[in-house]
Design a protein around this motif. Sequence first.
Motif, PDB file in Angstrom:
ATOM      1  N   UNK A  33       0.822  -1.210   0.000  1.00  0.00           N
ATOM      2  CA  UNK A  33       0.000   0.000   0.000  1.00  0.00           C
ATOM      3  C   UNK A  33       0.854   1.258   0.000  1.00  0.00           C
ATOM      4  N   UNK A  34       0.210   2.401  -0.211  1.00  0.00           N
ATOM      5  CA  UNK A  34       0.934   3.664  -0.194  1.00  0.00           C
ATOM      6  C   UNK A  34       1.495   3.938   1.198  1.00  0.00           C
ATOM      7  N   UNK A  35       0.760   3.550   2.245  1.00  0.00           N
ATOM      8  CA  UNK A  35       1.258   3.726   3.605  1.00  0.00           C
ATOM      9  C   UNK A  35       2.482   2.855   3.850  1.00  0.00           C
ATOM     10  N   UNK A  36       2.408   1.609   3.407  1.00  0.00           N
ATOM     11  CA  UNK A  36       3.519   0.692   3.608  1.00  0.00           C
ATOM     12  C   UNK A  36       4.764   1.104   2.852  1.00  0.00           C
ATOM     13  N   UNK A  37       4.575   1.661   1.665  1.00  0.00           N
ATOM     14  CA  UNK A  37       5.724   2.101   0.870  1.00  0.00           C
ATOM     15  C   UNK A  37       6.438   3.269   1.544  1.00  0.00           C
ATOM     16  N   UNK A  38       5.667   4.163   2.156  1.00  0.00           N
ATOM     17  CA  UNK A  38       6.265   5.284   2.879  1.00  0.00           C
ATOM     18  C   UNK A  38       6.989   4.773   4.123  1.00  0.00           C
ATOM     19  N   UNK A  39       6.383   3.813   4.806  1.00  0.00           N
ATOM     20  CA  UNK A  39       7.011   3.208   5.982  1.00  0.00           C
ATOM     21  C   UNK A  39       8.331   2.542   5.616  1.00  0.00           C
ATOM     22  N   UNK A  40       8.354   1.851   4.467  1.00  0.00           N
ATOM     23  CA  UNK A  40       9.555   1.141   4.030  1.00  0.00           C
ATOM     24  C   UNK A  40      10.709   2.100   3.743  1.00  0.00           C
TER      25      UNK A  40
END
Length: 230
Positions: free
Chosen positions: A83-90
């Motif tokens: 997800x977009x949230x997960x990509x930012x977290x990564x």
Amino acid sequence: GREQSRPDLGLVVAQAERYKQSVHSKPNGDDPTRANASCTSCHDPHALKRLPAGSADRAAWRLTVPKTCGGCHEDQLEDYTGSVHGQINAKGDAKAAICADCHNPHGVDRMSNQSAKLHTTQACMGCHTERGKSYTDTYHGQITSLGFAYTAQCYNCHDNHAVKRVSDPKSKVHLDNRLQTCQKCHKEATAGFVSYQPHATSHDLPRYPQVWLSTKFMAGLLLGTFAFFW
């Protein structure tokens, strides 16, 4: 006494009480002799400490939360990672939304419950402030503001763990998928539903030029009418 040496003791007690009412405290379906999750499932008992808001330690901790929750919720972690949230977290950005932002970490409840649905919507609006304001202007948002959760919430349209950017072809609100998303609630929805802009505002020309122009035209027409009769 004890309260003076541990000023946060009241908070710990309150969190424990919320936990006892949560789905995590309920007997596990596969092994009823243990709870779904205990305190030590999420917290390291030998390294447990309060992390001040805005500190580097808290930022580092936030980045680890999805993996911790994913230890039990593997499918949700997989969706979140893409997800977009997960990509930012990564990327190491601690401002990315994590599980604990959307789900009450100590009082987490099943999403079939109305209170959990409303909590999640409020969590979305906590970060997406402008989108939240425009949502509350809609029929869906007004009903939600009254405390009811039977109308569309943020995750109904944008998905939950696998939320994507609107421009992503896999997004539930991408132009190619939007009608199908609306039809989950509005069985009679036609192609006209795709043109609906639930977050349109009159002050964002680049994103919503038609609404901006219509607003300016109506304001000019109103002022012109008063000026003419004056």
